[in-house]
Design a protein around this motif. Structure first.
Motif, short mmCIF file in Angstrom:
data_model
loop_
_atom_site.label_atom_id
_atom_site.label_comp_id
_atom_site.label_asym_id
_atom_site.label_seq_id
_atom_site.Cartn_x
_atom_site.Cartn_y
_atom_site.Cartn_z
N UNK A 105 6.47 2.69 -0.29
CA UNK A 105 7.62 3.48 -0.72
C UNK A 105 8.69 2.57 -1.31
N UNK A 106 8.89 1.40 -0.72
CA UNK A 106 9.89 0.46 -1.24
C UNK A 106 9.56 0.05 -2.67
N UNK A 107 8.29 -0.23 -2.93
CA UNK A 107 7.87 -0.60 -4.28
C UNK A 107 7.96 0.61 -5.21
N UNK A 108 7.57 1.78 -4.70
CA UNK A 108 7.65 3.00 -5.51
C UNK A 108 9.09 3.29 -5.93
N UNK A 126 0.61 -5.35 -2.55
CA UNK A 126 1.93 -4.99 -2.02
C UNK A 126 2.42 -5.96 -0.95
N UNK A 127 1.50 -6.52 -0.14
CA UNK A 127 1.92 -7.47 0.88
C UNK A 127 2.53 -8.72 0.27
N UNK A 128 2.14 -9.04 -0.97
CA UNK A 128 2.66 -10.24 -1.63
C UNK A 128 3.77 -9.91 -2.63
N UNK A 129 4.28 -8.67 -2.60
CA UNK A 129 5.26 -8.27 -3.62
C UNK A 129 6.54 -9.09 -3.53
N UNK A 130 7.14 -9.17 -2.34
CA UNK A 130 8.38 -9.93 -2.21
C UNK A 130 8.15 -11.39 -2.55
N UNK A 136 -1.20 3.87 -5.29
CA UNK A 136 -0.53 3.37 -4.09
C UNK A 136 0.08 4.52 -3.29
N UNK A 137 0.72 5.46 -3.98
CA UNK A 137 1.32 6.60 -3.28
C UNK A 137 0.25 7.55 -2.76
N UNK A 138 -0.87 7.66 -3.46
CA UNK A 138 -1.98 8.47 -2.95
C UNK A 138 -2.50 7.86 -1.64
N UNK A 139 -2.56 6.53 -1.59
CA UNK A 139 -3.01 5.85 -0.37
C UNK A 139 -1.99 5.95 0.76
N UNK A 140 -0.73 6.19 0.41
CA UNK A 140 0.31 6.29 1.43
C UNK A 140 0.00 7.39 2.45
N UNK A 141 -0.65 8.44 1.99
CA UNK A 141 -1.01 9.53 2.90
C UNK A 141 -1.95 9.07 4.00
N UNK A 142 -2.68 7.97 3.75
CA UNK A 142 -3.65 7.47 4.72
C UNK A 142 -3.06 6.43 5.68
N UNK A 173 0.70 5.28 5.48
CA UNK A 173 2.16 5.34 5.59
C UNK A 173 2.78 3.94 5.65
N UNK A 174 2.30 3.07 4.80
CA UNK A 174 2.83 1.71 4.72
C UNK A 174 4.22 1.76 4.07
N UNK A 175 5.27 1.33 4.78
CA UNK A 175 6.63 1.43 4.20
C UNK A 175 6.81 0.59 2.95
#
Length: 746
Positions: free
Chosen positions: A487-490, A436-440, A474-480, A482-484
């Protein structure tokens, strides 16, 4: 009964009913075998060979060598490093006469139809050996064209990275191609040593890698970016300060314009005017990042910087390892002088910068460049690679976005939570963030170079396999965390899934896949590739539509795939023949019941589809429990006792049964308590060995109207990624069930 491991080699023999110990074994083996290795950063020359949107290398020499005459020859070459033996299907489209040599042997010679038919494409199956592999092309110009397109079929899944040959280009990415020549210099495949010296090859090779004498007389920013008065560029390096403790150092040099310098993230010098400078500063010993912001002057652009400790020059080195590049500085620009950013954010290989110049064909962003002609820094995914049979080498899977690894990350998260192992949770998040850090950047990479070198499946999102499973993890990990970014990728995945994915008239997801063997089909697998993501997306964003969509898809898929007489699911419905295949593949059924349990877990009691989905869950469980083997495992083809017993579907049935009992979904829970525990015990005795290896998991599937394909062609692979995560998930759910029963629950 299928035997994968001997009794003494099983995890059950060593751990007995210590489920926590077996879960620890599974998780630790996976993490140990898949260390957190980052992407590889390489030098790449944009003036070289690019890729098409399908991932083929576009070696169109009519464009690259416009001065070549009809009848002349030219050559191209590349290296491929393979960690293990690997089978790939290559696609080749000829633009003229072509000979392709693979590891010294003639692997393909074009015919007249291949050479003149514009849409002709040859598919060639090749076996890459462990170590270096050599690809060489002989091409000849005709009035119709010159060159070829070549690359891996399904390139976003079965990645083919190539490296430049010759010692002078060691570590660089990409093909090289020669100047044109009247004679066939390398007749009959007598190519030079591709690991030897380019100077000994007898030809001049492109893209060029060295500046001309005139360019060498310029300051670096001038020759890299041209002149853009008033614009800025960043330069990034590292300095090694000798000694211990604090050292008194001197910064000295010249600048063609305003200059700002940070060392170790701290502002140490600002030069308002062009000219020579000298500044004394105190720096800690060791390696420190150096960041310079250089403003373009009227006639020159750039700087020269030396850092002295006493009278001795401190070494400047690359801030991060860039293979195929020896200079210490990386450059980014032109940027706007007003784009002030925290230096720590600038000094990042995941950072894009706003392009201050732009122009036709520009992407609006810039990235790090090299002090070399058209030289670029480019990240590559070079960890475990898939072959035509979905097998991988023993190299780490870290940093790859694909659907089996989505299940693995989910398994690690759940195991970490149950065992109070924060290291498992951190590892899973780190793997996800590597993507995700390399998505953009990866979106930009695709626009810039034609085909992305990282995040291939996420960027080239065309089917549910590419996004749903890993997106759900990725969304399951968001609970741990909360990397914005998650959500942007989702949001983009949800937009694709809900608004743009192909559907039948009744709204059912299906695979259009025009021209492919799977054209116009529906797969039970796609319930997992969609509905767990949709239910998590609904939970995080509050999207009722996403949850309704997940519920609706189960009812629609049931209409096409459910086999009511046995209460199980056909693997595929083929709309070309307007019928289901009638083959109940084990893992396809596993995906169905696993995913249904995911949706039922969050579906409100008042939801209008809940009663029908609960009834469907009970029907499926009733069908599956009748087909369980005496040793606890299910067969690869569920209703065929001659088929081998398969571990991943067994794990998914155990997972769903345990949840069904614990959450009160089953009208008669008692048989499923026994079946879930029996399945887990069967896995620990027959599929999970004492080292944590997972046996008995079939590789990724195509589909067939006959069971023979699943039984005889679709065989098992040791530690296949389709099975590791679900083993952990089955173990966590059975352990939760046992604890729930131990609390005196009915």
């Amino acid at each position: 009964m299928t035997t994968y491991i001997e009794e003494l080699d099983s995890s059950n023999y060593r751990f007995g009913d210590n489920d926590q110990g077996i879960l620890t074994l599974l998780a630790d083996r996976y993490m140990g075998a898949n260390p957190a290795a980052p992407f590889t950063f390489r030098a790449f020359h944009k003036s070289g060979i690019m890729q098409t949107a399908e991932g083929l290398f576009d070696i169109n020499l009519a464009e690259k060598l416009p001065g070549a005459r009809v009848g002349q020859y030219a050559y191209a070459a590349a290296l491929v490093w393979s960690e293990s033996e690997r089978n790939l299907e290559l696609g080749i489209s000829c633009l003229g006469p072509l000979r392709f040599y693979f590891n010294g042997d003639l692997a393909y010679r074009s015919n007249v139809i291949d050479e003149i038919k514009p849409d002709a494409k040859v598919k060639l199956n090749v076996d890459f050996r462990k170590g270096w592999n050599f690809l060489a092309l002989q091409m000849r110009k005709t009035p119709a064209g010159f060159g070829c397109l070549i690359g891996a079929e399904e390139a976003k899944v079965r990645i083919l990275n190539v490296l430049a040959p010759f010692q002078e280009r060691k570590g660089q990415a990409g093909w090289v191609f020669s100047e044109s020549t009247d004679e066939d210099v390398y007749a009959n495949g007598a190519f030079p040593d591709l690991l030897g010296a380019e100077a000994d090859s007898g030809l001049r090779w492109l893209p060029r890698t060295e500046w001309s004498p005139e360019e060498n007389g310029m300051l670096p920013c001038e020759r890299i970016f041209g002149m853009h008065p008033g614009r800025a560029a960043y330069a990034w390096s590292s300095v090694i300060v000798p000694g211990t403790g604090k050292q008194i150092c001197t910064l000295e040099g010249t600048s063609a314009g305003q200059l700002t310098v940070w060392i170790g993230g701290e502002l140490v010098m600002v030069c308002e005017q062009a000219g020579e400078f000298a500044k004394t500063v105190e720096l800690p010993a060791g390696k420190q990042d150096v960041l310079v912001k250089s403003i373009c002057g009227v006639s020159r652009w750039g700087f020269q910087l030396r850092i002295l400790a006493g009278t001795a020059a401190c070494a400047l080195v690359q801030p991060r390892q860039i293979h195929g590049y020896e200079e210490p500085w990386l450059y980014a620009g032109p940027v706007d002088t007003k784009d002030e950013t925290d230096p720590s954010a600038i000094m990042s290989l995941s950072q894009l910068f706003n392009d201050a110049v732009g122009g036709p064909g520009m992407s609006g962003k810039v990235y790090w460049q090299l002090d070399a002609p058209a030289g670029r820094v480019r990240p590559y995914y070079e960890n475990a690679m898939l072959s035509n049979k979905w097998t991988t080498s023993g190299v780490t899977n870290f940093g790859r976005w694909d659907y089996p690894l989505g299940v693995t990350m989910y398994g690690l998260l759940q195991t970490g939570r149950l065992l109070d192992r924060s290291d498992l949770i951190r590892y899973s998040i780190a793997h996800i963030r590597a993507c995700t850090d390399m998505y953009e950047y990866s979106l930009w990479d695709r626009r810039e170079y034609g085909f992305p070198a990282v995040n291939q499946q996420l960027v080239l999102m065309k089917m549910l396999d590419n996004c749903g499973s890993f997106g759900s993890a990725m969304l399951e990990a968001y609970a741990e965390c909360e990397d914005p970014n998650f959500v942007a990728i989702a949001n983009k995945i949800a937009d694709f899934m809900i608004k743009r994915l192909e559907r039948k008239k009744d709204g059912a997801f299906f695979r259009e896949c025009r021209g492919d063997y799977s054209e116009n089909t529906m797969w039970a697998d796609d319930l997992y590739m969609s509905t767990p993501f949709l239910r998590r997306y609904a939970g995080i964003t509050g999207s009722q539509g996403a949850l309704d969509e997940a519920a609706q898809q189960f009812l629609l898929f049931k209409k096409y795939l459910f086999m009511p007489e046995q209460k199980i699911m056909s693997h595929v419905f083929d709309f070309k023949y307007e019928r289901a295949t009638g083959v109940p593949w084990g893992r396809g059924n596993g995906w169905t019941i696993f995913s249904l349990s995911e949706v039922l877990e969050v579906l409100p009691p008042e939801h209008p589809s809940r009663p029908e989905l609960l009834a469907f869950f009970n029907e499926l469980c009733e069908g599956y429990v009748k087909l369980q083997g005496e040793n606890g495992l299910w067969h690869q083809v569920l209703n065929d006792s001659d088929a081998y017993q398969e571990a991943s579907c067994t794990a998914m049935f155990a997972f769903a049964f345990a949840r069904g009992v614990r959450f009160g979904w089953l009208s008669e829970p008692a048989p499923y308590v026994q079946a879930a525990i029996k399945a887990w015990e069967g896995l620990t005795k027959n599929a999970i060995d004492r080292h944590g290896n997972v046996h008995g998991v079939c590789s990724g599937s195509r589909y067939s109207f006959t069971s023979e394909y699943y039984k005889e062609d679709l065989l098992t692979v040791l530690n296949d990624n389709h099975g590791i995560g679900i083993m952990m998930l089955a173990g966590t759910e059975v352990l939760k069930l046992k604890r729930w029963l131990g609390e005196g629950r009915p």
